[in-house]
Design a protein around this motif. Structure first.
Motif, PDB file in Angstrom:
ATOM      1  N   UNK A 192      -3.758  -3.670  -0.920  1.00 45.05           N
ATOM      2  CA  UNK A 192      -4.552  -5.167  -0.201  1.00 45.05           C
ATOM      3  C   UNK A 192      -3.359  -5.724  -0.226  1.00 45.05           C
ATOM      4  N   UNK A 193      -3.162  -6.426  -1.581  1.00 45.38           N
ATOM      5  CA  UNK A 193      -1.976  -6.929  -1.452  1.00 45.38           C
ATOM      6  C   UNK A 193      -0.660  -6.458  -1.475  1.00 45.38           C
ATOM      7  N   UNK A 194      -0.527  -5.173  -1.765  1.00 49.04           N
ATOM      8  CA  UNK A 194       1.091  -4.314  -1.212  1.00 49.04           C
ATOM      9  C   UNK A 194       1.286  -4.576  -0.008  1.00 49.04           C
ATOM     10  N   UNK A 195       0.333  -4.625   1.343  1.00 50.37           N
ATOM     11  CA  UNK A 195       0.175  -4.424   2.844  1.00 50.37           C
ATOM     12  C   UNK A 195       1.202  -6.266   2.676  1.00 50.37           C
ATOM     13  N   UNK A 196      -0.591  -7.375   1.702  1.00 52.65           N
ATOM     14  CA  UNK A 196      -0.477  -8.239   2.051  1.00 52.65           C
ATOM     15  C   UNK A 196       1.101  -8.844   2.114  1.00 52.65           C
ATOM     16  N   UNK A 197       1.648  -8.597   1.410  1.00 51.26           N
ATOM     17  CA  UNK A 197       3.392  -9.168   0.337  1.00 51.26           C
ATOM     18  C   UNK A 197       4.073  -8.654   1.337  1.00 51.26           C
ATOM     19  N   UNK A 198       4.087  -7.432   1.703  1.00 47.90           N
ATOM     20  CA  UNK A 198       4.798  -6.967   3.098  1.00 47.90           C
ATOM     21  C   UNK A 198       5.265  -7.909   3.865  1.00 47.90           C
ATOM     22  N   UNK A 199       3.617  -7.802   4.390  1.00 46.20           N
ATOM     23  CA  UNK A 199       3.798  -8.600   6.068  1.00 46.20           C
ATOM     24  C   UNK A 199       4.267  -9.848   5.636  1.00 46.20           C
ATOM     25  N   UNK A 200       4.315 -10.299   5.047  1.00 39.39           N
ATOM     26  CA  UNK A 200       4.973 -11.696   4.640  1.00 39.39           C
ATOM     27  C   UNK A 200       5.962 -11.542   4.357  1.00 39.39           C
ATOM     28  N   UNK A 201       6.675 -10.488   4.015  1.00 39.87           N
ATOM     29  CA  UNK A 201       7.684 -10.507   2.933  1.00 39.87           C
ATOM     30  C   UNK A 201       8.782  -9.931   4.690  1.00 39.87           C
TER      31      UNK A 201
END
Length: 562
Positions: A192-201
């Protein structure tokens, strides 16, 4: 202190206005006259639980209002400031209305507040103790806080240091617990947080980007109006027979006039300055016009970018700054999960270090508590002796807890033995009502000096005592009133005699409705009321003589304590 109290349509009280003074005020009267109802009203004023049953039958609402005077250093100032309540002229007005539907409206100095805020402020002003409410002082959960209050600044500082280290310790425990979750949960969290991290990045945000885009969007959306306004402004200034021409003509003529009359030179210089400023402004407007370019594709790009940013705001924060903070937080979390073993090892080292620090702070806090518990024990014994419980043994009992707690490493409970040969027992197991009353008064005498309460109210706390014990209780209640206003409902003639002011509560039935009345008693009226309290029903010359003796004795006691 509580200066004025107004009650309307509350239970059997139709309308009642009372003024109070410093010292000890006693309320007496027949059972059912409404003495405790007045205390109930004050309790509601301090944030107690309300009910539609309090509203007088046939009325729409009950109204209670109290005016308090508070010295500048009183802790209530800090609480009021916290809630944005202003205190003027050292006065606080509490008001509470209860409707027939059971809803309450609470105000402090005219400001509408919640019941929770009223209770927070009211608890700093009023302390109410009834026959059964005295059990609050005997609640073992409160004993540690009472001891800490008694220890004052020394314990407060040590507890603050402990709390600071405990906060770090507790945070480390939570981090370790989070990292120690089972592998499946951790894998889901990481996904979950890797997806969120990539989306923001991927969004590649920059601070204040949304504000700059909105400003650009406004310009492009209003391009035609902007162009027309600038063009009209430029044409008004620049050109033959336009603004600058006329200001230039004025400047030339004023320069000539200034050569003739020095008084004109100041005006001439001002116009010259404005001319050159207008000339610069005209050039700037021209540049703006030359740079204006309408780009409908750019407007579409801005719309799409703002929509992307708004989508991220809905998920991760109300501003770009909050999104970036969340981005940094999950970056650290990803790092800790990916390197979980090393992260756990590092956290365990930090926790071990925090435990050592916490142990030292806790031991220091315990040591101070034990020191102050010895002083408290001495003072309690002294108070009990004055209340004819000189054989009683009081003890502050410590037992260590297995885990660190927010308030320290100690489990503290007050124990007492009221008769020789009996084992020490928790206060809650003291059987006699008279012993409970005396124990509560002993505690209150000591702790009231450390709590800074404006008004202390005793509601029949002298139940179950008589004779010399009654006299001792009267003197103890009076001693409390020397440093805090005390209102006391009592059936003891000794308490009534030693009071500074005596209010007689009665009820009257008129037109099939019951109404409560309050009458301040003067000397002769006090003699008769105290005589009634001594005899019960029939007032004789002997009981009157006893009442007068009680008043004389009380006067001597009060005089000796001045």
């Amino acid at each position: 202190m509580l200066q004025d109290l107004s009650i309307r349509n509350f239970a059997i009280i139709e309308e009642l206005s009372l003024s109070f003074e410093e010292g000890l005020t006693v309320l007496t009267g027949e059972t059912g006259a409404g003495k405790s109802i007045i205390i109930d009203a004050i309790q509601l004023l301090a944030g107690g639980r309300g009910s539609a049953e309090f509203v007088r039958h046939g009325e729409k609402k009950a109204e209670i209002e109290g005016v308090f005077t508070v010295p500048p250093a009183h802790p209530v100032y800090e609480r009021c400031e916290q809630f944005g309540i202003e205190i003027e002229d050292e006065m606080i007005l509490l008001k509470r209305d209860i409707s027939v539907s059971g809803k309450s409206a609470c105000r402090i100095n005219g400001k509408l507040v919640t019941i929770a805020i009223l209770r927070e402020v009211g608890s700093a002003l009023i302390d109410i103790h009834g026959q059964h409410e005295s059990q609050e002082l005997m609640d073992e959960q409160l004993h540690i806080h009472l001891l800490d209050q008694f220890g004052g600044g020394e314990i407060s500082a040590a507890r603050s240091n402990y709390s600071e280290v405990f906060g770090l310790y507790d945070d480390l425990r939570k981090q370790i617990r989070s990292l120690s979750e089972n592998d499946q949960q951790m894998a889901h969290r990481l996904d979950l947080i890797q997806f969120q991290y990539q989306e923001i990045e991927k969004a590649d945000l920059t601070l204040n980007e949304d504000e700059e885009l909105l400003e650009e969007k406004t310009k492009l959306s209003n391009f035609e109006r902007l162009f027309d306004s600038l063009q009209t402004a430029y044409n008004a200034l620049q050109g033959e027979q336009k603004g600058l021409d006329w200001v230039g003509l004025a400047m030339s003529n004023l320069e000539q006039a200034g050569d003739i009359d020095q008084d004109i030179q100041e005006v001439s210089e001002a116009v010259s300055s404005q001319f050159y400023m207008l000339e610069d402004a005209a050039r700037t407007i021209r540049q703006q016009l030359d740079n204006l370019e309408y780009d409908p594709e750019r407007l579409q790009i801005i719309e799409e970018r703002l929509n992307e940013i708004n989508q991220l705001k809905r998920k991760y924060g109300s501003s770009i700054e909050e999104i970036m903070e969340y981005y940094s937080a999950i970056e650290e979390e990803i790092e800790s999960i990916v390197n979980r073993d090393s992260s756990l090892e590092e956290l365990q080292k930090k926790l071990h270090s925090a435990e050592k620090d916490l142990q030292l702070e806790g031991e220091n806090l315990t040591s101070l508590r034990k020191k102050w518990s010895e002083q408290l024990t001495k003072e309690i014994h002294s108070e009990l002796k004055a209340l004819y419980m000189d054989k009683a043994v009081f003890e502050v009992r410590f037992s260590e807890t297995k885990n660190f707690r927010q308030d320290g490493m100690d489990q503290i409970e007050f124990y007492i033995s009221t008769n020789p040969g009996e084992p020490l027992k928790p206060l809650i197991k003291v059987a006699s009502g008279g012993e409970i009353s005396r124990m509560m008064l002993a505690l209150k005498t000591i702790f009231s000096q450390h709590q800074g309460i404006t008004s202390i109210i005793f509601d029949e706390v002298d139940t179950g005592v008589s004779g010399r014990v009654a006299q001792a209780i009267a003197e103890k209640i009076y001693s409390i009133s020397t440093h805090s206003q005390v209102l006391c409902i009592s059936h003891l003639p000794q308490v009534a005699a030693i009071s500074d002011r005596h209010l007689f509560i009665s009820k009257e039935i008129k037109n099939d409705r019951t109404t409560t009345h309050v009458l301040p008693l003067e000397k002769q009226e006090r003699v008769r009321e105290i005589s009634r309290m001594i005899s019960g029903v029939e007032i004789t010359d002997l009981t009157i003589s006893h009442a007068e003796e009680l008043l004389d004795l009380a006067h001597s006691i009060k005089k000796s304590t001045v």
